[in-house]
Motif scaffolding. Structure first.
Motif, mmCIF file in Angstrom:
data_model
loop_
_atom_site.group_PDB
_atom_site.id
_atom_site.type_symbol
_atom_site.label_atom_id
_atom_site.label_comp_id
_atom_site.label_asym_id
_atom_site.label_seq_id
_atom_site.Cartn_x
_atom_site.Cartn_y
_atom_site.Cartn_z
ATOM 1 N N LEU A 127 -43.949 -62.242 -30.426
ATOM 2 C CA LEU A 127 -44.298 -61.376 -29.299
ATOM 3 C C LEU A 127 -45.738 -60.889 -29.432
ATOM 4 N N SER A 128 -46.133 -60.536 -30.657
ATOM 5 C CA SER A 128 -47.515 -60.101 -30.883
ATOM 6 C C SER A 128 -48.496 -61.226 -30.566
ATOM 7 N N ALA A 129 -48.169 -62.440 -30.993
ATOM 8 C CA ALA A 129 -49.036 -63.587 -30.722
ATOM 9 C C ALA A 129 -49.154 -63.863 -29.224
ATOM 10 N N ALA A 130 -48.097 -63.541 -28.463
ATOM 11 C CA ALA A 130 -48.114 -63.755 -27.010
ATOM 12 C C ALA A 130 -48.796 -62.601 -26.273
ATOM 13 N N GLY A 131 -49.193 -61.575 -27.019
ATOM 14 C CA GLY A 131 -49.852 -60.435 -26.395
ATOM 15 C C GLY A 131 -48.891 -59.457 -25.747
ATOM 16 N N ALA A 132 -47.633 -59.519 -26.125
ATOM 17 C CA ALA A 132 -46.624 -58.633 -25.537
ATOM 18 C C ALA A 132 -46.580 -57.306 -26.276
ATOM 19 N N SER A 133 -46.420 -56.229 -25.533
ATOM 20 C CA SER A 133 -46.234 -54.910 -26.123
ATOM 21 C C SER A 133 -44.732 -54.660 -26.190
ATOM 22 N N TYR A 134 -44.113 -55.087 -27.279
ATOM 23 C CA TYR A 134 -42.662 -55.005 -27.391
ATOM 24 C C TYR A 134 -42.161 -53.571 -27.442
ATOM 25 N N ALA A 135 -43.001 -52.604 -27.701
ATOM 26 C CA ALA A 135 -42.574 -51.206 -27.779
ATOM 27 C C ALA A 135 -42.089 -50.670 -26.439
ATOM 28 N N ARG A 136 -42.393 -51.335 -25.355
ATOM 29 C CA ARG A 136 -41.984 -50.815 -24.045
ATOM 30 C C ARG A 136 -40.647 -51.377 -23.560
ATOM 31 N N TYR A 137 -40.053 -52.273 -24.318
ATOM 32 C CA TYR A 137 -38.780 -52.869 -23.916
ATOM 33 C C TYR A 137 -37.621 -52.136 -24.575
ATOM 34 N N HIS A 138 -36.501 -52.051 -23.860
ATOM 35 C CA HIS A 138 -35.327 -51.372 -24.391
ATOM 36 C C HIS A 138 -34.159 -52.310 -24.630
ATOM 37 N N THR A 139 -34.300 -53.556 -24.202
ATOM 38 C CA THR A 139 -33.226 -54.528 -24.376
ATOM 39 C C THR A 139 -33.796 -55.831 -24.918
ATOM 40 N N ILE A 140 -33.156 -56.334 -25.949
ATOM 41 C CA ILE A 140 -33.469 -57.661 -26.482
ATOM 42 C C ILE A 140 -32.265 -58.519 -26.125
ATOM 43 N N ARG A 141 -32.492 -59.559 -25.356
ATOM 44 C CA ARG A 141 -31.384 -60.359 -24.836
ATOM 45 C C ARG A 141 -31.562 -61.815 -25.220
#
Length: 147
Positions: free
Chosen positions: A14-28
């Motif tokens: 996710l970091s490599a894709a530039g995603a800010s995973y801290a804003r998500y509440h569901t991992i699906r």
């Protein structure tokens, strides 16, 4: 939606894709499939146990960062599997518990937000319909208190 995300290395990819995973509440994870072995064989089973074990560990790592106190506000993990063998034979609850997660419920999978998503078998040309005995269910997993 991000592409080229490895479910067993969520933080890194996710970091490599530039995603800010801290804003998500569901991992699906919908219908995990390794695709290398025929469903139901010992090799298929072992591949899926390894895949889901690493997925739960990677997910729990992100949830721990989102919610240091391990409360429900930190998010949840959803795993969508076919509710028939060999998929229901995967010890997903044990794998989740090994990562510090517990089952918090289940619900019938309704095809996603627009109701259009369906399981498609990898080696067969069959779409599972909601009126068949082999329906899809989502299993919600929440962080275990004091994990």
């Amino acid at each position: 939606v991000f592409f080229e995300i490895d479910a067993t290395r969520l933080r890194e990819t996710l970091s490599a894709a530039g995603a800010s995973y801290a804003r998500y509440h569901t991992i699906r994870f919908n219908f995990p499939q390794c695709g290398d072995n025929f469903p139901g064989t010992p090799a298929w089973h072992a591949d899926h146990v390894e895949l889901l074990g690493k997925f739960f560990a990677s997910s729990a790592d992100l949830l721990a960062e989102l919610s240091p106190d391990c409360d429900d506000a930190g998010g949840r993990v959803l795993l969508v599997l076919m509710d028939r063998p060999p998929y229901c034979d995967i010890p997903y609850e044990r794998l989740a518990a090994s990562a510090g997660l517990q089952r918090s419920g289940s619900e019938i999978f309704d095809g996603g937000r627009l109701g259009l998503y369906r399981h498609r078998m990898t080696r067969f040309d069959k779409v599972v319909r909601s009126d068949e005995a082999s329906t899809c269910h989502a299993f919600s997993l929440a962080p275990r208190p004091n994990a």
